[in-house]
Write an enzyme that holds these catalytic residues in place. Structure first.
Site, mmCIF file in Angstrom:
data_model
loop_
_atom_site.group_PDB
_atom_site.id
_atom_site.type_symbol
_atom_site.label_atom_id
_atom_site.label_comp_id
_atom_site.label_asym_id
_atom_site.label_seq_id
_atom_site.Cartn_x
_atom_site.Cartn_y
_atom_site.Cartn_z
ATOM 1 N N TYR A 51 0.818 -1.217 0.000
ATOM 2 C CA TYR A 51 0.000 0.000 0.000
ATOM 3 C C TYR A 51 0.852 1.269 0.000
ATOM 4 O O TYR A 51 0.374 2.334 0.405
ATOM 5 C CB TYR A 51 -0.950 -0.007 1.201
ATOM 6 C CG TYR A 51 -2.177 -0.875 0.998
ATOM 7 C CD1 TYR A 51 -3.152 -0.531 0.060
ATOM 8 C CD2 TYR A 51 -2.379 -2.024 1.754
ATOM 9 C CE1 TYR A 51 -4.288 -1.312 -0.120
ATOM 10 C CE2 TYR A 51 -3.505 -2.819 1.574
ATOM 11 C CZ TYR A 51 -4.467 -2.451 0.640
ATOM 12 O OH TYR A 51 -5.595 -3.216 0.453
ATOM 13 N N PHE A 59 -4.970 7.424 6.708
ATOM 14 C CA PHE A 59 -5.430 6.086 7.109
ATOM 15 C C PHE A 59 -4.373 4.998 6.908
ATOM 16 O O PHE A 59 -4.631 3.826 7.178
ATOM 17 C CB PHE A 59 -6.708 5.719 6.337
ATOM 18 C CG PHE A 59 -6.570 5.733 4.839
ATOM 19 C CD1 PHE A 59 -5.999 4.665 4.146
ATOM 20 C CD2 PHE A 59 -7.018 6.827 4.099
ATOM 21 C CE1 PHE A 59 -5.868 4.683 2.764
ATOM 22 C CE2 PHE A 59 -6.897 6.852 2.707
ATOM 23 C CZ PHE A 59 -6.305 5.768 2.047
ATOM 24 N N ARG A 87 -13.709 -4.088 -10.365
ATOM 25 C CA ARG A 87 -14.066 -2.871 -9.613
ATOM 26 C C ARG A 87 -15.595 -2.764 -9.528
ATOM 27 O O ARG A 87 -16.131 -2.418 -8.471
ATOM 28 C CB ARG A 87 -13.476 -1.618 -10.272
ATOM 29 C CG ARG A 87 -11.952 -1.494 -10.255
ATOM 30 C CD ARG A 87 -11.298 -1.449 -8.884
ATOM 31 N NE ARG A 87 -11.854 -0.473 -7.985
ATOM 32 C CZ ARG A 87 -11.227 -0.077 -6.858
ATOM 33 N NH1 ARG A 87 -10.026 -0.573 -6.513
ATOM 34 N NH2 ARG A 87 -11.791 0.779 -6.061
ATOM 35 N N THR A 93 -15.575 1.953 -2.179
ATOM 36 C CA THR A 93 -14.683 1.732 -1.022
ATOM 37 C C THR A 93 -15.481 1.698 0.286
ATOM 38 O O THR A 93 -15.229 0.856 1.148
ATOM 39 C CB THR A 93 -13.628 2.865 -0.957
ATOM 40 O OG1 THR A 93 -12.985 2.971 -2.228
ATOM 41 C CG2 THR A 93 -12.604 2.582 0.123
ATOM 42 N N ARG A 104 -18.710 -5.515 -1.417
ATOM 43 C CA ARG A 104 -18.620 -4.637 -0.235
ATOM 44 C C ARG A 104 -20.001 -4.342 0.368
ATOM 45 O O ARG A 104 -20.127 -4.242 1.588
ATOM 46 C CB ARG A 104 -17.873 -3.366 -0.606
ATOM 47 C CG ARG A 104 -16.354 -3.635 -0.668
ATOM 48 C CD ARG A 104 -15.599 -2.501 -1.283
ATOM 49 N NE ARG A 104 -14.159 -2.639 -1.080
ATOM 50 C CZ ARG A 104 -13.260 -1.898 -1.728
ATOM 51 N NH1 ARG A 104 -13.653 -0.990 -2.596
ATOM 52 N NH2 ARG A 104 -11.964 -2.069 -1.488
ATOM 53 N N GLU A 128 0.857 -5.808 -8.631
ATOM 54 C CA GLU A 128 0.320 -6.431 -7.431
ATOM 55 C C GLU A 128 0.312 -7.955 -7.538
ATOM 56 O O GLU A 128 0.545 -8.647 -6.542
ATOM 57 C CB GLU A 128 -1.091 -5.894 -7.164
ATOM 58 C CG GLU A 128 -1.081 -4.415 -6.806
ATOM 59 C CD GLU A 128 -2.462 -3.810 -6.658
ATOM 60 O OE1 GLU A 128 -2.546 -2.610 -6.369
ATOM 61 O OE2 GLU A 128 -3.464 -4.531 -6.836
#
Ligand code: UDP
Ligand code: MG
Length: 140
Positions: A51, A59, A87, A93, A104, A128
């Site tokens: 990250y 955060f 996505r 998010t 989510r 990634e």
């Protein structure tokens, strides 16, 4: 041209609550196939590096704490138009803003503890995926 691979992580909140199977089933129903998967607990160094792009954000510390709080499941997924399709499938998010039927909306607790990661570009998907699956044919 949009690529056929992306990287997801079932995050520690969802993995620890035994939701990995349901999340993978949802993604398979949306046309994704698993290319590579592992279960692991990230070290602080790994989560911090993964990250890195968020290192200056307020955060970041909390995010690294959360991502190292338990085991998670990184997965390379294949589908046409993989990055944007994933996505769409995971939703916003913040689960309060996520569309009905998204991962989510169904499984996230909060904006921080939000069940799942998804790469945001083909370039980041490759980076990634390499991070977790250096041996995988696609990332070589
Ligand atoms: N995050 C957080 N607070 C925020 C924004 C993000 O805790 O205000 C966490 C959350 O776990 C999120 C991750 O940091 O999934 C990466 O943030 P990003 O903006 O890239 O969201 P994503 O791409 O995961 O939707
Ligand atoms: Mg992101």
């Amino acid at each position: 041209m949009a690529g056929n691979y992306t990287l997801t992580i079932v995050k520690p909140d969802a993995f620890g609550a035994n939701k990995a199977g349901k999340i993978i089933a949802l993604l398979e129903d949306k046309g994704f196939s698993i290319v590579a998967a592992r279960a692991m607990r990230m070290s602080k160094e790994q989560a911090g590096a993964f990250y890195e792009v968020h290192a200056a954000r307020p955060f970041y510390g909390e995010l690294v704490e959360f991502m190292t709080s338990g085991a998670c499941m990184p997965i390379i997924l294949r589908r046409d138009n993989a990055v944007s399709a994933l996505r769409d499938a995971i939703g916003a998010t913040d689960p309060a803003e996520a569309a009905e039927g998204t991962v989510r909306k169904l499984y996230a607790e909060s904006k921080g503890r939000n069940a799942i990661h998804a790469s945001d570009s083909d370039e980041n998907a490759a980076r990634e995926a390499r991070f977790f699956f250096a041996e995988c044919e696609w990332v070589k």
